[in-house]
Design an enzyme around this catalytic site. Structure first.
Site, PDB file in Angstrom:
ATOM      1  N   TYR A 263       0.705   0.276 -11.376  1.00 28.97           N
ATOM      2  CA  TYR A 263      -0.037  -0.919 -10.956  1.00 28.97           C
ATOM      3  C   TYR A 263      -1.442  -0.160 -10.521  1.00 28.97           C
ATOM      4  O   TYR A 263      -2.765  -0.265 -11.041  1.00 28.97           O
ATOM      5  CB  TYR A 263       0.368  -1.797 -10.138  1.00 28.97           C
ATOM      6  CG  TYR A 263      -0.568  -3.022  -9.661  1.00 28.97           C
ATOM      7  CD1 TYR A 263      -0.755  -4.044 -10.222  1.00 28.97           C
ATOM      8  CD2 TYR A 263      -1.505  -2.507  -8.674  1.00 28.97           C
ATOM      9  CE1 TYR A 263      -1.597  -4.936 -10.121  1.00 28.97           C
ATOM     10  CE2 TYR A 263      -2.387  -3.662  -8.202  1.00 28.97           C
ATOM     11  CZ  TYR A 263      -2.470  -4.766  -8.897  1.00 28.97           C
ATOM     12  OH  TYR A 263      -3.432  -5.664  -8.626  1.00 28.97           O
TER      13      TYR A 263
ATOM     14  N   GLU B 254      -2.223   2.101  12.096  1.00 32.83           N
ATOM     15  CA  GLU B 254      -1.086   1.330  11.731  1.00 32.83           C
ATOM     16  C   GLU B 254      -0.475   1.676  10.573  1.00 32.83           C
ATOM     17  O   GLU B 254      -1.010   2.220   9.820  1.00 32.83           O
ATOM     18  CB  GLU B 254      -1.783  -0.082  11.812  1.00 32.83           C
ATOM     19  CG  GLU B 254      -2.690  -0.513  12.883  1.00 32.83           C
ATOM     20  CD  GLU B 254      -2.959  -1.881  12.707  1.00 32.83           C
ATOM     21  OE1 GLU B 254      -2.256  -2.557  12.013  1.00 32.83           O
ATOM     22  OE2 GLU B 254      -3.899  -2.374  13.593  1.00 32.83           O
TER      23      GLU B 254
ATOM     24  N   LYS C 195       1.448   1.152   7.328  1.00 37.43           N
ATOM     25  CA  LYS C 195       1.177  -0.030   6.362  1.00 37.43           C
ATOM     26  C   LYS C 195       2.451  -0.405   5.873  1.00 37.43           C
ATOM     27  O   LYS C 195       3.244  -0.186   4.978  1.00 37.43           O
ATOM     28  CB  LYS C 195       0.055   0.600   5.213  1.00 37.43           C
ATOM     29  CG  LYS C 195       0.017  -0.643   3.867  1.00 37.43           C
ATOM     30  CD  LYS C 195      -1.152   0.012   3.030  1.00 37.43           C
ATOM     31  CE  LYS C 195      -1.367  -1.305   2.130  1.00 37.43           C
ATOM     32  NZ  LYS C 195      -0.207  -1.888   1.423  1.00 37.43           N
TER      33      LYS C 195
ATOM     34  N   ARG D 288      -0.748 -15.705   2.051  1.00 36.45           N
ATOM     35  CA  ARG D 288      -2.258 -15.234   1.821  1.00 36.45           C
ATOM     36  C   ARG D 288      -2.642 -15.872   0.525  1.00 36.45           C
ATOM     37  O   ARG D 288      -3.688 -16.197   0.247  1.00 36.45           O
ATOM     38  CB  ARG D 288      -2.093 -13.624   1.424  1.00 36.45           C
ATOM     39  CG  ARG D 288      -3.704 -13.207   1.293  1.00 36.45           C
ATOM     40  CD  ARG D 288      -3.639 -11.797   1.132  1.00 36.45           C
ATOM     41  NE  ARG D 288      -3.175 -11.264   0.200  1.00 36.45           N
ATOM     42  CZ  ARG D 288      -3.082 -10.183  -0.434  1.00 36.45           C
ATOM     43  NH1 ARG D 288      -3.630  -9.324   0.192  1.00 36.45           N
ATOM     44  NH2 ARG D 288      -2.424  -9.755  -1.765  1.00 36.45           N
TER      45      ARG D 288
ATOM     46  N   GLU E 243       2.438  -9.226   8.883  1.00 40.61           N
ATOM     47  CA  GLU E 243       3.494  -8.792   7.718  1.00 40.61           C
ATOM     48  C   GLU E 243       4.882  -9.198   7.990  1.00 40.61           C
ATOM     49  O   GLU E 243       5.606  -9.057   9.053  1.00 40.61           O
ATOM     50  CB  GLU E 243       3.294  -7.225   7.567  1.00 40.61           C
ATOM     51  CG  GLU E 243       3.738  -6.899   6.199  1.00 40.61           C
ATOM     52  CD  GLU E 243       3.058  -6.970   5.031  1.00 40.61           C
ATOM     53  OE1 GLU E 243       1.732  -7.587   5.346  1.00 40.61           O
ATOM     54  OE2 GLU E 243       3.000  -6.277   4.131  1.00 40.61           O
TER      55      GLU E 243
ATOM     56  N   LYS F  66      -3.014   5.407   1.271  1.00 38.61           N
ATOM     57  CA  LYS F  66      -1.631   5.296   0.908  1.00 38.61           C
ATOM     58  C   LYS F  66      -1.033   6.648   0.760  1.00 38.61           C
ATOM     59  O   LYS F  66      -1.580   7.527   0.688  1.00 38.61           O
ATOM     60  CB  LYS F  66      -2.016   4.757  -0.555  1.00 38.61           C
ATOM     61  CG  LYS F  66      -2.275   3.316  -0.730  1.00 38.61           C
ATOM     62  CD  LYS F  66      -1.317   2.382  -1.563  1.00 38.61           C
ATOM     63  CE  LYS F  66      -1.804   1.112  -1.586  1.00 38.61           C
ATOM     64  NZ  LYS F  66      -1.199   0.129  -2.409  1.00 38.61           N
TER      65      LYS F  66
HETATM   66  P1  NAD Z   1      -2.568  -3.656  -0.250  1.00 39.38           P
HETATM   67  O1  NAD Z   1      -0.959  -4.273  -0.049  1.00 39.38           O
HETATM   68  O2  NAD Z   1      -2.951  -2.403  -0.710  1.00 39.38           O
HETATM   69  O3  NAD Z   1      -3.275  -3.972   1.109  1.00 39.38           O
HETATM   70  C1  NAD Z   1      -3.432  -5.381   1.798  1.00 39.38           C
HETATM   71  C2  NAD Z   1      -2.285  -5.818   2.417  1.00 39.38           C
HETATM   72  O4  NAD Z   1      -1.630  -4.841   3.373  1.00 39.38           O
HETATM   73  C3  NAD Z   1      -2.258  -6.786   3.314  1.00 39.38           C
HETATM   74  O5  NAD Z   1      -2.613  -7.988   2.641  1.00 39.38           O
HETATM   75  C4  NAD Z   1      -1.237  -6.889   4.146  1.00 39.38           C
HETATM   76  O6  NAD Z   1      -0.231  -7.636   3.609  1.00 39.38           O
HETATM   77  C5  NAD Z   1      -0.756  -5.368   4.203  1.00 39.38           C
HETATM   78  N1  NAD Z   1      -0.543  -4.732   5.404  1.00 39.38           N
HETATM   79  C6  NAD Z   1       0.394  -4.146   5.844  1.00 39.38           C
HETATM   80  N2  NAD Z   1       0.341  -3.455   6.996  1.00 39.38           N
HETATM   81  C7  NAD Z   1      -0.818  -3.952   7.331  1.00 39.38           C
HETATM   82  C8  NAD Z   1      -1.533  -3.537   8.510  1.00 39.38           C
HETATM   83  N3  NAD Z   1      -1.124  -2.900   9.625  1.00 39.38           N
HETATM   84  N4  NAD Z   1      -2.828  -4.283   8.566  1.00 39.38           N
HETATM   85  C9  NAD Z   1      -3.546  -4.857   7.811  1.00 39.38           C
HETATM   86  N5  NAD Z   1      -2.746  -5.100   6.613  1.00 39.38           N
HETATM   87  C10 NAD Z   1      -1.412  -4.507   6.443  1.00 39.38           C
HETATM   88  O7  NAD Z   1      -3.021  -4.800  -1.213  1.00 39.38           O
HETATM   89  P2  NAD Z   1      -2.731  -6.118  -1.943  1.00 39.38           P
HETATM   90  O8  NAD Z   1      -3.762  -6.756  -2.292  1.00 39.38           O
HETATM   91  O9  NAD Z   1      -1.719  -6.962  -1.101  1.00 39.38           O
HETATM   92  O10 NAD Z   1      -1.657  -5.556  -3.249  1.00 39.38           O
HETATM   93  C11 NAD Z   1      -2.174  -4.592  -3.864  1.00 39.38           C
HETATM   94  C12 NAD Z   1      -0.963  -3.516  -3.825  1.00 39.38           C
HETATM   95  O11 NAD Z   1       0.200  -4.171  -4.087  1.00 39.38           O
HETATM   96  C13 NAD Z   1      -1.130  -2.402  -5.005  1.00 39.38           C
HETATM   97  O12 NAD Z   1      -1.822  -1.597  -4.621  1.00 39.38           O
HETATM   98  C14 NAD Z   1       0.161  -2.104  -5.567  1.00 39.38           C
HETATM   99  O13 NAD Z   1       0.808  -1.225  -4.744  1.00 39.38           O
HETATM  100  C15 NAD Z   1       0.997  -3.598  -5.158  1.00 39.38           C
HETATM  101  N6  NAD Z   1       1.050  -4.374  -6.466  1.00 39.38           N
HETATM  102  C16 NAD Z   1       2.102  -3.994  -7.191  1.00 39.38           C
HETATM  103  C17 NAD Z   1       2.229  -4.547  -8.454  1.00 39.38           C
HETATM  104  C18 NAD Z   1       3.396  -4.474  -9.544  1.00 39.38           C
HETATM  105  O14 NAD Z   1       3.298  -4.937 -10.699  1.00 39.38           O
HETATM  106  N7  NAD Z   1       4.103  -3.658  -9.155  1.00 39.38           N
HETATM  107  C19 NAD Z   1       1.408  -5.957  -8.664  1.00 39.38           C
HETATM  108  C20 NAD Z   1       0.361  -6.332  -7.817  1.00 39.38           C
HETATM  109  C21 NAD Z   1       0.381  -5.462  -6.523  1.00 39.38           C
END
Ligand code: NAD
Length: 334
Positions: free
Chosen positions: A36, A114, A116, A137, A174, A317
Site C-alpha cells: 500500500y 511515541e 506508532k 476516525r 489508539e 516508519k
Molecule cells: P497512519 O497509520 O500512517 O498514521 C495515522 C494514524 O496513526 C492515526 O490515525 C493513529 O491511528 C495512528 N497512531 C498510532 N500511534 C499514534 C500516536 N502515538 N500518535 C498519533 N497517532 C498515532 O495513517 P492512516 O491514514 O491511518 O493509514 C495509512 C496507513 O495504513 C498506510 O501507510 C498503510 O500502512 C495502512 N493501510 C494499509 C492498507 C492495506 O491495504 N494494507 C490500506 C490502507 C491503509
C-alpha cells in the site's frame, strides 16, 4: 488520445481506493501495508511532479475510508487527521527543517516521541468526567458512533479520576490488540472454524466495529491515549505542551503508552527511533514506527495542517515486516 501521466494517476488512485475500501470499511486488507505504502509513494511522487493534476478526491488528499451508516454518525468538531510519513532519517530531518523554515526562526521546542501503535484511532468524549461518546476516525470529519463498544474496553475509564478536567473534552488514542490476545483470539476462531484475522490491527478494527457490543466485550482490546481533541469549558488551564497534556490525561486515569518520551532535539528523536526499533519484537503489542510531535502547542498551532495531516508531527516508519506471504498464509488456513 490518452496522456500516460493522467492514465497512470487514474490507475494508482483506483488501486488505492480499492485497498482503502478493503482495509477501512471491510477490515480485511487485500495487500500488506508495505505494498500500500509503495503505491501511495508512487502516487505522491507523480502528483508532486504534476501538481496541476492533484484532485481533492485523490487518496493522497483524503483520510481513511467511508464510515458505515449502520453505526450512526459522529461529526468530529476537530477533524481527526492522518500523519505524514518519513521512511528514513533523511526524510525525518527534512520534516524538522520544513517546520523551522516555515516558522522563519529556529525551532526551539522539544519533541514528544511515541511508538506508532498499530491499531485504530478512536475519539472518546467526556462530559463532566463521564464517558458519553466513542467514535472511529472514519473519513476524518465523520466517524462512526461506537459508544457501546468503546465502553467495553477494559482499561478505558468510564469516569475520570481527580479534578480539574474540562467540562467537555475529547481524548484521542489508539485501540489495539496485544500479541498474546491476538494469538488466543485466532486460536479460538480456528477451533470454531471461523475466519482468522490477518494481524492484530485488523483484529482490533474488526472487534471494535461490531454491531453487537457483546462481541466487542469478548475481545481483548486495549486503549492508549495520545492526544486531546475538542476542549470546552476548561476548569483549570490545560498544559501548553503536548507532553504536559499527556501527563494530565494520565492523572485523570487515562492510560498512556509507557514508552512515550520527551526529548530536546531532533538528534535525540533519532536515538528514540533506534531504541524502539530494537525493542520492537519484545513489546507486548505491534508497532509500525514512531510518531514524533513538536511538543510546544503554540508552535503546533502556528504550523497548522495540510490536507490530511498536521505539519507538526510525522510518522517515522520502521522497515516493513509484514509480507504478502503472511497474508496469504492466513487465508490458506481459513
Ligand atoms: P497512519 O497509520 O500512517 O498514521 C495515522 C494514524 O496513526 C492515526 O490515525 C493513529 O491511528 C495512528 N497512531 C498510532 N500511534 C499514534 C500516536 N502515538 N500518535 C498519533 N497517532 C498515532 O495513517 P492512516 O491514514 O491511518 O493509514 C495509512 C496507513 O495504513 C498506510 O501507510 C498503510 O500502512 C495502512 N493501510 C494499509 C492498507 C492495506 O491495504 N494494507 C490500506 C490502507 C491503509
Amino acid at each position: 488520445m490518452h496522456n500516460p501521466v493522467t492514465q497512470r494517476l487514474a490507475e494508482l488512485r483506483a488501486t488505492l481506493n480499492d485497498y482503502n475500501y478493503q482495509y477501512y470499511v471491510l477490515d480485511d486488507p487485500s495487500v500488506p501495508d508495505a505494498e500500500y505504502d509503495r503505491v501511495m509513494q508512487e502516487l505522491k511522487a507523480l502528483e508532486q511532479q504534476h501538481p496541476d493534476l492533484i484532485t481533492p478526491d485523490s487518496p493522497s488528499q483524503k483520510v481513511g475510508g467511508q464510515p458505515i451508516a449502520a453505526f450512526g454518525e459522529v461529526q468530529h468538531e476537530v477533524p481527526m487527521l492522518s500523519l505524514d510519513n518519513a521512511f528514513d532519517n533523511e526524510e525525518f530531518q527534512a520534516f524538522v527543517k520544513r517546520a523551522g523554515d516555515r516558522l522563519k526562526r529556529p525551532l526551539n521546542s522539544g519533541f514528544c516521541c511515541e511508538p506508532k501503535l498499530d491499531g485504530l484511532a478512536v475519539s472518546v468524549l467526556y462530559e463532566n468526567g463521564q464517558l458519553v461518546r466513542g467514535a472511529t476516525r472514519g473519513d476524518g470529519r465523520t466517524g462512526e458512533n461506537i459508544t457501546a463498544n468503546v465502553k467495553t474496553i477494559g482499561n478505558l475509564p468510564l469516569a475520570l479520576r481527580g479534578e480539574g478536567y474540562p467540562a467537555r473534552f475529547e481524548v484521542r488514542g489508539e485501540v489495539f490488540m496485544r500479541r498474546d490476545g491476538f494469538e488466543k483470539l485466532n486460536q479460538t476462531q480456528a477451533e470454531q472454524g471461523k475466519k482468522l484475522f490477518a494481524n492484530p490491527r485488523n483484529a482490533a478494527a474488526g472487534s471494535l466495529r461490531q454491531l453487537d457490543s457483546r462481541i466487542t466485550a469478548s475481545r481483548p482490546l486495549t486503549f492508549y491515549a495520545y492526544s486531546v481533541g475538542l476542549v470546552e469549558d476548561e476548569v483549570e488551564e490545560l498544559a501548553d505542551t503536548h507532553y504536559g497534556r499527556l501527563q494530565q490525561l494520565k492523572a485523570w486515569g487515562l492510560p498512556l503508552c509507557p514508552e512515550v518520551r520527551l526529548v530536546k532535539d531532533s538528534q535525540a528523536c533519532g536515538d528514540f527511533y533506534q531504541q524502539i526499533l530494537q525493542k520492537r519484537d519484545a513489546l507486548a503489542y505491534e508497532i509500525d514506527g514512531v510518531v514524533i510531535k513538536i511538543d510546544d502547542l503554540g508552535i503546533q498551532q502556528e504550523l497548522g495542517f495540510v490536507a490530511r495531516a498536521p505539519r507538526w508531527a510525522i510518522a517515522w516508519k520502521f522497515p516493513a515486516q509484514e509480507e504478502m506471504t503472511e497474508l496469504l498464509d492466513v487465508e490458506f488456513q481459513v
